[in-house]
Design a protein around this motif. Structure first.
Motif, PDB file in Angstrom:
ATOM      1  N   ARG A  83       0.825  -1.210   0.000  1.00 38.04           N
ATOM      2  CA  ARG A  83       0.000   0.000   0.000  1.00 38.04           C
ATOM      3  C   ARG A  83       0.856   1.255   0.000  1.00 38.04           C
ATOM      4  N   GLU A  84       1.940   1.226   0.763  1.00 36.65           N
ATOM      5  CA  GLU A  84       2.829   2.392   0.819  1.00 36.65           C
ATOM      6  C   GLU A  84       3.501   2.638  -0.530  1.00 36.65           C
ATOM      7  N   VAL A  85       3.899   1.564  -1.191  1.00 38.16           N
ATOM      8  CA  VAL A  85       4.531   1.698  -2.506  1.00 38.16           C
ATOM      9  C   VAL A  85       3.526   2.197  -3.541  1.00 38.16           C
ATOM     10  N   ILE A  86       2.316   1.678  -3.496  1.00 37.11           N
ATOM     11  CA  ILE A  86       1.293   2.110  -4.453  1.00 37.11           C
ATOM     12  C   ILE A  86       0.987   3.589  -4.295  1.00 37.11           C
ATOM     13  N   ARG A  87       0.825   4.044  -3.049  1.00 43.31           N
ATOM     14  CA  ARG A  87       0.545   5.472  -2.858  1.00 43.31           C
ATOM     15  C   ARG A  87       1.731   6.325  -3.297  1.00 43.31           C
ATOM     16  N   SER A  88       2.948   5.860  -3.001  1.00 42.45           N
ATOM     17  CA  SER A  88       4.134   6.606  -3.432  1.00 42.45           C
ATOM     18  C   SER A  88       4.224   6.654  -4.948  1.00 42.45           C
ATOM     19  N   ALA A  89       3.883   5.548  -5.603  1.00 43.70           N
ATOM     20  CA  ALA A  89       3.906   5.524  -7.070  1.00 43.70           C
ATOM     21  C   ALA A  89       2.909   6.522  -7.645  1.00 43.70           C
ATOM     22  N   LEU A  90       1.705   6.546  -7.087  1.00 43.36           N
ATOM     23  CA  LEU A  90       0.685   7.476  -7.571  1.00 43.36           C
ATOM     24  C   LEU A  90       1.102   8.925  -7.336  1.00 43.36           C
ATOM     25  N   ALA A  91       1.676   9.211  -6.166  1.00 40.31           N
ATOM     26  CA  ALA A  91       2.142  10.572  -5.879  1.00 40.31           C
ATOM     27  C   ALA A  91       3.293  10.954  -6.802  1.00 40.31           C
ATOM     28  N   LEU A  92       4.209  10.021  -7.020  1.00 36.02           N
ATOM     29  CA  LEU A  92       5.365  10.308  -7.878  1.00 36.02           C
ATOM     30  C   LEU A  92       4.924  10.587  -9.312  1.00 36.02           C
ATOM     31  N   LYS A  93       3.962   9.840  -9.797  1.00 40.39           N
ATOM     32  CA  LYS A  93       3.474  10.060 -11.160  1.00 40.39           C
ATOM     33  C   LYS A  93       2.942  11.482 -11.324  1.00 40.39           C
ATOM     34  N   LEU A  94       2.319  12.027 -10.282  1.00 40.33           N
ATOM     35  CA  LEU A  94       1.774  13.377 -10.387  1.00 40.33           C
ATOM     36  C   LEU A  94       2.855  14.446 -10.460  1.00 40.33           C
ATOM     37  N   HIS A  95       4.120  14.084 -10.176  1.00 44.63           N
ATOM     38  CA  HIS A  95       5.227  15.025 -10.308  1.00 44.63           C
ATOM     39  C   HIS A  95       5.749  15.102 -11.745  1.00 44.63           C
ATOM     40  N   CYS A  96       5.208  14.282 -12.628  1.00 43.01           N
ATOM     41  CA  CYS A  96       5.635  14.272 -14.031  1.00 43.01           C
ATOM     42  C   CYS A  96       4.816  15.291 -14.821  1.00 43.01           C
ATOM     43  N   PHE A  97       5.502  16.190 -15.499  1.00 47.35           N
ATOM     44  CA  PHE A  97       4.833  17.162 -16.362  1.00 47.35           C
ATOM     45  C   PHE A  97       4.876  16.600 -17.774  1.00 47.35           C
ATOM     46  N   GLU A  98       3.778  16.000 -18.170  1.00 46.69           N
ATOM     47  CA  GLU A  98       3.769  15.170 -19.374  1.00 46.69           C
ATOM     48  C   GLU A  98       4.007  15.958 -20.653  1.00 46.69           C
ATOM     49  N   ASP A  99       3.668  17.210 -20.669  1.00 47.30           N
ATOM     50  CA  ASP A  99       3.802  18.013 -21.883  1.00 47.30           C
ATOM     51  C   ASP A  99       5.238  18.052 -22.390  1.00 47.30           C
ATOM     52  N   THR A 100       6.217  18.140 -21.469  1.00 45.82           N
ATOM     53  CA  THR A 100       7.622  18.225 -21.880  1.00 45.82           C
ATOM     54  C   THR A 100       8.458  17.040 -21.435  1.00 45.82           C
ATOM     55  N   GLY A 101       7.964  16.248 -20.461  1.00 47.76           N
ATOM     56  CA  GLY A 101       8.756  15.147 -19.915  1.00 47.76           C
ATOM     57  C   GLY A 101       9.511  15.505 -18.656  1.00 47.76           C
ATOM     58  N   ALA A 102       9.416  16.748 -18.202  1.00 47.86           N
ATOM     59  CA  ALA A 102      10.099  17.163 -16.974  1.00 47.86           C
ATOM     60  C   ALA A 102       9.465  16.480 -15.766  1.00 47.86           C
ATOM     61  N   ILE A 103      10.263  16.300 -14.714  1.00 46.81           N
ATOM     62  CA  ILE A 103       9.776  15.752 -13.449  1.00 46.81           C
ATOM     63  C   ILE A 103      10.169  16.738 -12.360  1.00 46.81           C
ATOM     64  N   VAL A 104       9.197  17.267 -11.634  1.00 49.96           N
ATOM     65  CA  VAL A 104       9.504  18.307 -10.648  1.00 49.96           C
ATOM     66  C   VAL A 104       9.881  17.676  -9.307  1.00 49.96           C
ATOM     67  N   ALA A 105      10.663  18.435  -8.532  1.00 52.70           N
ATOM     68  CA  ALA A 105      11.110  17.939  -7.224  1.00 52.70           C
ATOM     69  C   ALA A 105       9.983  17.933  -6.208  1.00 52.70           C
ATOM     70  N   ALA A 106       9.123  18.933  -6.251  1.00 53.05           N
ATOM     71  CA  ALA A 106       7.993  19.018  -5.321  1.00 53.05           C
ATOM     72  C   ALA A 106       6.966  19.964  -5.915  1.00 53.05           C
ATOM     73  N   MET A 107       5.790  19.998  -5.302  1.00 53.79           N
ATOM     74  CA  MET A 107       4.696  20.826  -5.807  1.00 53.79           C
ATOM     75  C   MET A 107       4.692  22.227  -5.227  1.00 53.79           C
ATOM     76  N   THR A 108       5.548  22.498  -4.248  1.00 51.17           N
ATOM     77  CA  THR A 108       5.434  23.748  -3.500  1.00 51.17           C
ATOM     78  C   THR A 108       6.751  24.496  -3.447  1.00 51.17           C
ATOM     79  N   THR A 109       6.658  25.705  -2.959  1.00 51.92           N
ATOM     80  CA  THR A 109       7.829  26.505  -2.637  1.00 51.92           C
ATOM     81  C   THR A 109       7.734  26.969  -1.189  1.00 51.92           C
TER      82      THR A 109
END
Length: 588
Positions: A215-241
């Protein structure tokens, strides 16, 4: 405000953080590194939010629908119970991924007649100026943005000013940036929800997971996928500043960008999960970045459109997270030299040439970039830089940077064996020289360990990567003593700090979440999987109720700190779980 009270929704185009009050407290549009539209996360008085919640201000209980990024928040009030379902649509349509710049909020009574409040109060980015509103019959248009920001709803427009009203049936709110919604909301929201649920559940079904910590891996996978900016392929470090690493630390940084190093680690986690499309997309991003510099002088980080206009500035008028400033935009680390990045980029690209499943991705341009990166790694190995921790003092010859340079040349030798054998001997010789230099100049007899910099005496947690990168065999006493020394020297309350030296901003006082996961992985590599498993089980207590992690953790207060959610932390959890868990063949 506590990070533990926040949920994340997104669709690889946008993301939003939603508090258990029902308020969207952070959302940048139209992409992760844009200016914020909702930002009470960093200024509770003037930041603006999108609230859908009980009239009495009760807090709810959040949960994700199983194996998805669809978030439910359920409330119990004196008048009855209600639920808010939040998601950003994402699914395959016309043979391509549909990911509109859209947030859908569905609110419905579950029992009784609860009274709720709805208030959508966007602000114009860093200026925090309120947005003039133009009312339609079923929508509100917010002015002052580069494109149309519109809230379309079947709630009476007169009720959108925050006044309480009775919730007697399911209601829908759709926030759009750009193209507005032109069809009936109940059908659209229901269709988009079902397609989005189906997408995420199918994506998870295609994931590899370890027998333990699923369960922990699945949630981490889902969260990590949301860090991918699909338009360019970039992957951000976090959602906030600007969420501080610790109270009163002043360590507030903008992480809404693509660190090449972090992207490599994210790709390595996706590889463990059995997902490879993220690497394909990132390779295109990296080639675009590399083509902008003839000498391959890569910056450590870039905007998600590959630009490097990241001048760091402080917004003095912003109050900061829980009043903890300063609030920063941009990141001065983009001007640093961080030599390890050449190693991580070789490691990110080399599977294309080492794994026959990806033979169709091979191209002269990718091979040429790999060769140039390896040559650059040879040239910079052992030279001073700011290192993985982006130290803002005098550059030193960082051991981790040289370790990554060695890994680059070592893996490129493996690539050359298959596609350009005439280069293999030269590369293996260069890798041997770098390795010998690391062991000669970064070894401390005092500690019985590798140390953070050539000729230095301090330890840092990145040295644990010597195990996973295979600098030394698992049974080499030098590797074992390095792991033990780092654990002994940097442990704080069962967690690891990055280092315990003054970096110009003081000495770090909280744990850096990734480092403890690195220790779990290193212990497993050394044949001490039971020790690693026990450590991992203890550290999972830091997960938020939704299974999310920030960058830092204060063990004594049991509080998450730092930018949230943090890709690095979820990458570390995935790696640690795979390392500490037995294989499926051992239990089936």
């Amino acid at each position: 405000m506590h990070l533990e009270d926040l949920g994340l929704v997104g669709n690889c185009q946008l993301s939003a953080l939603i508090e258990n009050t029902g308020a969207i407290v952070w959302c940048c549009l139209p992409r992760f590194d844009s200016e914020p539209v909702f930002s009470t996360l960093l200024d509770e008085q003037e930041g603006g939010q999108f609230l859908v919640g009980p009239a009495g201000g009760e807090r709810g209980v959040q949960r994700y629908l199983e194996n998805t990024n669809v978030l439910d928040t359920t409330f119990e009030t004196a008048g009855g119970s209600l639920r808010i379902r939040d998601f950003a649509p994402r699914f395959v349509q016309y043979h391509r991924t549909f990911r509109p710049t859209m947030i859908i909020r569905v609110v419905e009574p579950l029992g009784g007649t609860p009274r709720i409040r709805v208030r959508c109060d966007p602000r114009q980015g860093w200026s925090r100026r309120p947005s003039p509103q133009t009312m339609g019959s079923n929508h509100v248009r917010f002015e002052g943005f580069p494109t149309q920001l519109r809230l379309t709803t079947d709630i009476p427009i007169s009720y959108l000013s925050g006044q309480p009203f009775a919730l007697t049936e399911r209601q829908h709110l759709v926030l759009t940036w750009g193209a507005p919604v032109e069809e009936p909301l109940p059908g659209l929201c229901s269709r988009f929800l079902q397609e989005t649920l189906r997408y995420w559940q199918h994506w998870i079904k295609e994931c590899d997971v370890p027998p333990l910590f699923q369960r922990e891996v699945i949630r981490s996978a889902l969260a990590l996928k949301l860090h991918c900016f699909e338009d360019t392929g970039a992957i951000v470090a976090a959602m906030t500043t600007s969420i501080p690493e610790a109270p009163g630390s002043g360590r507030t940084w903008d992480y809404r960008y693509c660190w090449l190093r972090d992207a490599y680690y994210a790709l390595s986690a996706f590889r463990l999960l059995g997902h490879f499309e993220e690497r394909e997309q990132f390779v295109r991003y990296l080639i675009n970045v590399a083509s902008s510099t003839q000498e391959l002088d890569l910056a450590p980080l870039y905007r998600i459109d590959a630009n490097v206009d990241l001048d760091e500035r402080v917004l003095d008028e912003w109050r900061g997270f829980n009043g903890e400033g300063p609030v920063r935009v941009g990141n001065g680390a983009a001007r640093q030299r961080q030599n390890d990045v050449f190693g991580e980029m070789v490691l990110a690209l080399s599977p294309v040439f080492l794994d026959e499943r990806f033979s169709a991705e091979r191209s002269p341009a990718t091979l040429d970039l790999l060769q140039r990166l390896a040559r650059k790694a040879v040239a910079v190995a052992g030279t001073p830089d700011a290192g993985i921790w982006e130290l803002r003092g005098t550059p030193r010859a960082q051991t981790f940077s040289s370790l990554m340079c060695w890994a680059a040349v070592d893996r490129m030798a493996n690539v050359s064996a298959g596609c350009c054998p005439e280069q293999e001997a030269t590369l293996r010789s260069a890798a041997g020289r770098i390795r010998d230099e690391i062991l000669a100049r970064a070894w401390s007899e005092e500690h019985g360990s590798l140390v953070a910099s050539y000729g230095g005496s301090d330890l840092d947690a990145a040295l644990l990567q010597a195990a996973s990168l295979r600098l030394l065999p698992a049974d080499d006493p030098r590797l074992r003593s390095t792991v033990d020394a780092v654990w002994r020297d940097l442990a704080r309350g069962g967690w690891l700090v990055r280092y315990r030296t003054d970096d110009g901003l003081g000495t770090p006082t909280v744990a850096f979440v990734l480092c403890t996961f690195w220790l779990v992985e290193a212990l497993a590599i050394l044949g001490r999987a039971s020790d690693g498993r026990a450590l991992l089980e203890r550290t999972l207590s830091a997960l938020s109720p939704l299974g999310l992690l920030s960058e830092d953790y204060a063990p004594q207060q049991r509080r998450l700190w730092g930018n949230f959610p943090q890709a690095y932390s979820h990458v570390g959890l995935i790696h640690a779980a795979f390392a500490a868990s037995p294989r499926w063949s051992e239990i089936l």
